[in-house]
Scaffold this motif. Structure first.
Motif, PDB file in Angstrom:
ATOM      1  N   ASP A   1       0.843   7.175   5.608  1.00 44.78           N
ATOM      2  CA  ASP A   1       1.500   7.527   4.349  1.00 44.78           C
ATOM      3  C   ASP A   1       1.351   9.019   4.070  1.00 44.78           C
ATOM      4  O   ASP A   1       2.317   9.705   3.697  1.00 44.78           O
ATOM      5  N   ARG A   2       0.149   9.532   4.255  1.00 45.18           N
ATOM      6  CA  ARG A   2      -0.089  10.950   3.992  1.00 45.18           C
ATOM      7  C   ARG A   2       0.684  11.830   4.972  1.00 45.18           C
ATOM      8  O   ARG A   2       1.235  12.874   4.595  1.00 45.18           O
TER       9      ARG A   2
ATOM     10  N   ARG B   1      -5.989   5.512   1.260  1.00 47.77           N
ATOM     11  CA  ARG B   1      -4.593   5.640   1.646  1.00 47.77           C
ATOM     12  C   ARG B   1      -4.485   5.752   3.157  1.00 47.77           C
ATOM     13  O   ARG B   1      -5.113   6.628   3.760  1.00 47.77           O
TER      14      ARG B   1
ATOM     15  N   ASP C   1     -10.926   7.575   2.303  1.00 47.37           N
ATOM     16  CA  ASP C   1      -9.625   7.656   1.644  1.00 47.37           C
ATOM     17  C   ASP C   1      -8.941   6.306   1.785  1.00 47.37           C
ATOM     18  O   ASP C   1      -8.670   5.866   2.912  1.00 47.37           O
TER      19      ASP C   1
ATOM     20  N   PHE D   1       1.303   4.207  -2.863  1.00 52.99           N
ATOM     21  CA  PHE D   1       1.144   5.617  -2.511  1.00 52.99           C
ATOM     22  C   PHE D   1       2.292   6.453  -3.067  1.00 52.99           C
ATOM     23  O   PHE D   1       2.079   7.464  -3.748  1.00 52.99           O
TER      24      PHE D   1
ATOM     25  N   ALA E   1       0.832  -1.211   0.000  1.00 53.15           N
ATOM     26  CA  ALA E   1       0.000   0.000   0.000  1.00 53.15           C
ATOM     27  C   ALA E   1       0.863   1.256   0.000  1.00 53.15           C
ATOM     28  O   ALA E   1       0.584   2.222  -0.724  1.00 53.15           O
ATOM     29  N   SER E   2       1.917   1.254   0.808  1.00 52.96           N
ATOM     30  CA  SER E   2       2.806   2.413   0.837  1.00 52.96           C
ATOM     31  C   SER E   2       3.563   2.559  -0.478  1.00 52.96           C
ATOM     32  O   SER E   2       3.784   3.680  -0.955  1.00 52.96           O
TER      33      SER E   2
END
Length: 312
Positions: A301-302, A297, A295, A74, A70-71
């Motif tokens: 990560d954000r 994400r 979201d 991103f 997932a990262s």
């Protein structure tokens, strides 16, 4: 229960993380003793254009752990090249590793990154962004204290790192975590004995007979790596003791409802007089969770991307 649901979300839902838009190539990066770490490098053509993001998994994880994938998605979607790095003895690295990793074996990713930067000189132009998850975050902190300035690190972050290994062990072995303990111990044993692991008969017996993660650390990890016992291993390798020596911008993210890692060490970390550190403890998020509505994400990560931008 919210922290447990955050922690288990990926395990229960098994979301498919599609990385096919960014084909990866297999790299083998040398470490001591003739072993090699497996890694996946995405978007080689972007090396030298944007900082390379290096992702380091946690205990019993690997390049294909859902949080790593997932990262990777991103950062790739933001235009960065990404390296998914496997520790020594993890499943992808095991075919070329006789040895094993532990929570303080920071010389392995250091050697691997040295080799990568030497091999891919364009990677040094824009620098590295290093992110470690869970135990990989603890390894990363020790690496930054030892070699953060020697490597071209622009910024770094940890997610749910057990920066006090002793306190984490106590919490993890609490009765409420017995199912987690059984699951993780099974994975640790399987990983440790997978061929071509080089183990003595006594080590194989110690691994097989360990009934807790602490026994695994006390009877296998500690003697193998020159620690007096599990307690000595935890004291000498906990990231908390290395945070004062970190000389690059570094963010440590943790959730107060993490079922495995208590808050106390992060409160202590927040009092360290080191201008490079940012300690962020959220009201929720579980262990390497931080999932929200609206979201796909994860928040971590954000948050790391915002920290990297602010750090310049």
């Amino acid at each position: 229960m919210t922290g447990d649901l955050q922690t288990l979300r990926n395990f229960l839902l098994r979301p498919r993380i599609d990385l096919s838009p960014w084909p990866a190539e297999r790299l083998w990066l040398p470490v001591s003793g003739g072993d090699q770490l497996a890694a996946r490098l995405h978007a080689r053509d972007r090396l030298g254009e944007r900082p390379l993001v290096v992702l380091i998994h946690g205990l019993s994880g690997c390049e294909d752990s859902i949080y790593i994938r997932a990262s990777a998605r991103f950062w790739l979607s933001l235009g960065h090249p990404v390296l998914r790095l496997n520790l020594r003895g993890s499943q992808p690295s095991r075919p070329r590793c006789r040895g094993h990793y532990h929570g303080g074996r920071s010389e392995d990713p250091q050697s691997a990154l040295d080799a990568l930067v030497s091999r891919e000189r364009s990677a040094a132009r824009q620098g590295l962004i290093l992110v470690g998850y869970s135990l990989g975050g603890n390894v990363l902190i020790k690496l930054l204290a030892e070699a953060g300035r020697r490597l071209p690190v622009r910024a770094a972050a940890s997610v749910s790192a057990p920066i006090d290994l002793e306190a984490t062990s106590e919490r993890f072995h609490a009765p409420r975590n017995r199912l987690y303990l059984r699951w993780l111990l099974t994975l640790l044993k399987r990983e440790a004995v997978a061929p071509p692991a080089e183990l003595s008969a006594a080590e194989r017996r110690a691994i097989a007979e360990a009934r807790t993660v602490r026994e695994f650390d006390d009877r296998f990890i500690a003697p193998r790596f020159g620690f007096a016992d599990a307690g000595d291993y935890y004291r000498r390798c906990s990231g908390l003791r290395f945070l004062p020596e970190v000389e690059v911008p570094f963010a440590a993210l943790h959730a107060d409802d993490d079922p495995w890692i208590p808050d106390d060490a992060y409160a202590e970390a927040a009092r360290i007089a080191n201008a490079n550190l940012r300690i962020h403890v959220t009201d929720g998020g579980g262990h390497v969770g931080f999932h929200g509505q609206g979201d796909p994400r994860p928040w971590h990560d954000r948050a790391i991307e915002a920290f990297v931008r602010a750090a310049g």
